[in-house]
Design an enzyme around this catalytic site. Structure first.
Site, short mmCIF file in Angstrom:
data_model
loop_
_atom_site.label_atom_id
_atom_site.label_comp_id
_atom_site.label_asym_id
_atom_site.label_seq_id
_atom_site.Cartn_x
_atom_site.Cartn_y
_atom_site.Cartn_z
N THR A 15 0.81 -1.22 0.00
CA THR A 15 0.00 0.00 0.00
C THR A 15 0.85 1.27 0.00
O THR A 15 0.49 2.25 -0.64
CB THR A 15 -0.91 0.01 1.26
OG1 THR A 15 -1.77 -1.11 1.19
CG2 THR A 15 -1.74 1.27 1.35
N ASP A 59 1.56 -6.68 -4.49
CA ASP A 59 0.73 -6.62 -3.28
C ASP A 59 1.24 -7.81 -2.46
O ASP A 59 1.41 -8.91 -3.00
CB ASP A 59 -0.74 -6.81 -3.65
CG ASP A 59 -1.66 -6.70 -2.45
OD1 ASP A 59 -2.56 -5.86 -2.47
OD2 ASP A 59 -1.49 -7.47 -1.48
N THR A 167 2.70 -10.27 14.48
CA THR A 167 1.51 -10.75 13.80
C THR A 167 0.70 -9.53 13.38
O THR A 167 0.62 -8.56 14.14
CB THR A 167 0.62 -11.57 14.78
OG1 THR A 167 1.41 -12.61 15.32
CG2 THR A 167 -0.58 -12.17 14.10
N1 ASP Z 1 -2.69 -5.56 0.48
C1 ASP Z 1 -1.59 -4.70 0.89
C2 ASP Z 1 -0.32 -5.53 0.88
O1 ASP Z 1 -0.11 -6.30 1.76
C3 ASP Z 1 -1.85 -4.13 2.24
C4 ASP Z 1 -0.74 -3.25 2.77
O2 ASP Z 1 0.23 -2.93 2.14
O3 ASP Z 1 -0.87 -2.79 3.93
O4 ASP Z 1 0.46 -5.42 -0.02
#
Ligand code: ASP
Length: 342
Positions: A15, A59, A167
């Protein structure tokens, strides 16, 4: 003249570096160079920063051991030229990756800090800037000319944790991670408060060894009241299966019904390693404390003690890749290798 630390920023995706697709509205990774343009503050830090990015950022829900090897190889090939490493990674599987890298990088003597964010860096209310800037500062911390942190850490929302103790506990809060069985290593307030007693102390005379052989022939079985004989049996009869992480109740307890114990006993006889960890977020397995765990102890189930699922899984992949004899496997698994259990 005092030289300033060299930090390598490794962008894998997540993200932190995502933008909204104009057509679908879904978040997707974008070009890393844009990410740096969004944080001019990085130029103000008291260190040299170089960057490297996955060719195709992901991702982190697409994370797999091949990518862990890619990260480990980037650290390996740049190890002598940098004082610390910051890995930008999605939060979804960050605890798995920081656990895996802790096992893969044996005798690590420098900081490898995973971080990311809940909101993209371009968002007005983003948590990305603080997470990134403080991670770089922590990776730059030195004492007597040597890095303060000599292990794989995970920094999120004002806290640096030991990576293999974490976690992801929340999909929404900025405080997305917890380390319920181990205190934080650094707390960020007006000052960076380092918890020196809790830091991992590697053997600094040994060279870095990078382990790239990970065996994925494993499964996680989470117990629940009503788990069926046929399903358990079919999982344990999976072709090529070498190890199981068994998530039991409380302090490592399970049903005492004979069919259950017999299936596990049969699997162990066939050479499948079964590791007992608790489904509780905090606390430890203590086989033999209750009658409901005594049988597991008796048939040779391995104690994962107070490991997280993420650490237990990656440790199992790592140790299975080491070709350890069946006799020794239990003893080695039950030993804390990178501070992942106690
Ligand atoms: N779906 C994203 C990922 O794990 C969520 C994040 O970056 O916080 O790449």
């Amino acid at each position: 003249m005092k030289s300033i630390p060299n930090i390598l920023l490794i962008y894998t995706g997540g993200t932190i570096g995502m933008i909204k697709d104009v057509e679908t509205g879904a978040l997707r990774a974008f070009d890393f160079n844009n990410l740096l343009l969004k944080i001019p503050e990085l130029k103000l830090l008291d260190c040299n920063i170089e960057t490297i990015s996955f060719e195709e950022p992901i991702d982190s829900s697409n994370m797999k051991p091949e990518y862990w090897i890619q990260i480990a190889e980037i650290v390996e090939s740049n190890y002598d030229d940098f004082d610390g490493f910051v890995i930008l990674h999605g939060s979804d599987t960050m605890s798995y990756s920081s656990s895996a890298l802790s096992f893969m990088l044996e005798n690590l003597n420098k900081p490898v800090i995973f971080t990311g964010s809940q909101l993209p860096i371009g968002d007005l209310r983003t948590d990305a800037k603080e997470n990134l800037i403080t991670s770089i500062q922590i990776a730059s911390l030195q004492r007597y000319g040597k890095p303060v942190i000599k292990e794989v850490g995970l920094y999120f929302e004002y806290k640096l944790y030991r990576g293999n103790r974490t976690t992801k506990i929340n999909a929404e809060h900025f405080e997305a991670f917890a380390s319920l069985n181990y205190p934080e290593l650094v707390e960020s307030g007006v000052h960076l408060k380092v918890n020196y007693d809790q830091l991992f102390k590697p053997n600094t005379r040994k060279p870095l060894i990078v382990h790239k052989n990970l065996d994925q022939n494993i499964a996680i079985i989470k117990l629940f009241p009503g788990i069926s004989n046929t399903i358990l049996e079919s999982i344990l009869n999976t072709k090529g299966l070498k190890g199981i992480i068994l998530e039991t109740y409380g302090a490592g307890n399970c049903t005492t019904e004979n069919w259950f114990i017999d299936i596990l006993k049969e699997a162990i006889k066939k050479g499948i390693h079964i590791v007992n960890i608790t489904q509780c977020s905090g606390g430890s397995v203590s086989m033999g404390q209750y009658e409901t765990s005594s049988k597991l102890k008796k048939i040779g189930v391995i104690s994962g003690k107070n490991s997280t699922t993420e650490a237990a899984v990656s440790k199992l992949m790592y140790l299975l890749g080491q070709n350890i004899s069946t006799n020794l496997f239990k003893t080695i698994y039950e030993t804390s290798l990178r501070g992942e259990m106690n």
